[in-house]
Design a protein around this motif. Sequence first.
Motif, mmCIF file in Angstrom:
data_model
loop_
_atom_site.group_PDB
_atom_site.id
_atom_site.type_symbol
_atom_site.label_atom_id
_atom_site.label_comp_id
_atom_site.label_asym_id
_atom_site.label_seq_id
_atom_site.Cartn_x
_atom_site.Cartn_y
_atom_site.Cartn_z
ATOM 1 N N ASN A 6 1.845 -11.241 0.639
ATOM 2 C CA ASN A 6 0.955 -10.070 0.633
ATOM 3 C C ASN A 6 0.473 -9.684 2.027
ATOM 4 O O ASN A 6 -0.728 -9.469 2.252
ATOM 5 C CB ASN A 6 -0.232 -10.351 -0.293
ATOM 6 N N GLN A 8 -0.309 -7.743 5.453
ATOM 7 C CA GLN A 8 -0.619 -6.415 6.003
ATOM 8 C C GLN A 8 -0.754 -6.552 7.510
ATOM 9 O O GLN A 8 -1.354 -7.492 8.018
ATOM 10 C CB GLN A 8 -1.924 -5.868 5.404
ATOM 11 N N ARG A 18 2.389 -3.092 4.669
ATOM 12 C CA ARG A 18 1.475 -3.326 3.539
ATOM 13 C C ARG A 18 2.185 -4.049 2.403
ATOM 14 O O ARG A 18 3.352 -3.749 2.123
ATOM 15 C CB ARG A 18 0.929 -1.990 3.006
ATOM 16 N N HIS A 19 1.467 -4.980 1.787
ATOM 17 C CA HIS A 19 1.943 -5.698 0.592
ATOM 18 C C HIS A 19 3.354 -6.274 0.786
ATOM 19 O O HIS A 19 4.223 -6.109 -0.070
ATOM 20 C CB HIS A 19 1.981 -4.777 -0.633
ATOM 21 N N ILE A 20 3.580 -6.911 1.932
ATOM 22 C CA ILE A 20 4.915 -7.483 2.176
ATOM 23 C C ILE A 20 4.975 -8.904 1.609
ATOM 24 O O ILE A 20 4.205 -9.778 2.013
ATOM 25 C CB ILE A 20 5.237 -7.524 3.689
ATOM 26 N N THR A 207 6.362 -0.542 3.504
ATOM 27 C CA THR A 207 6.440 -1.462 2.359
ATOM 28 C C THR A 207 7.909 -1.727 2.006
ATOM 29 O O THR A 207 8.792 -0.948 2.389
ATOM 30 C CB THR A 207 5.744 -0.897 1.092
#
Length: 231
Positions: A6, A8, A18-20, A207
């Motif tokens: 998750n 950022q 974001r949300h990687i 993303t």
Amino acid sequence: MIVLQNVQKNLGMRPILRHINMEVKPGDCFSIVGPNGAGKTTLLKVFACIHKVDEGNVYWNGRDVYKQLAQYKSQVGWISHHHFLYENFTPIENLRFYSELYGVKNREETIKRWLKIVDLYVFKDIPVRTFSKGMKQRLSLARALLHEPSILLLDEPFTGLDQDGVQLLFHLLKQEREKQSTIMMVTHDFSHIEKISNKVVFLYKGTIATESVQTKAEHIREIYKTLVDEP
Ligand SMILES: Nc1ncnc2c1ncn2[C@@H]1O[C@H](COP(=O)(O)OP(=O)(O)OP(=O)(O)O)[C@@H](O)[C@H]1O
């Protein structure tokens, strides 16, 4: 294994990633594709720990990577279209500098071996400023690999290489995969991907839009087109 949980990353007050969520295992070679500004280089810099994440976690072999930074960084080899060479130094001087920095053992022998691998041994005493772009890129491969890193981060590594250089890079990357190194490669050239990668990660507006284990160029092009053409 490297795990991004998750993640950022903000730059200039803006979230760039974001949300990687990613898991990369030894022996994996992931290609990261996406349009300009998608965040590919930023993602690679997170993997290199050049960028510290603003949210989420990065684990290496089960432990927080930031708590084992020196050890992690000693395992990283970074290749990009910037060669990171000293133009007024010769190849030997450049590789001596980097081998000292990385604490490479059997320095002179290792340097000689690498100069031969990248086919620059006969130019070993000539200042790098006189070299062509491709010669600098080949020397840069030696610079990035001479400390035998187990994590290779490649940002458009084929840029500036002629056909022989491209073949050399493929050969080196195949060897690295056989050695179970972890490889992450950013590329705009889809035709190179299937020769070396086992997964493609599509990055779009910071993303992960989708991933594919089917690595054929036509397949990647199709997914890419759907992604970029989306309203
Ligand atoms: N140091 C920085 N400060 C502020 N914004 C930045 C910084 N570095 C990059 N960016 C922005 O982050 C976004 C992602 O950049 P990045 O270089 O990661 O994209 P990329 O997918 O690698 O693009 P390209 O294909 O053009 O190389 C871009 O909008 C860029 O302008």
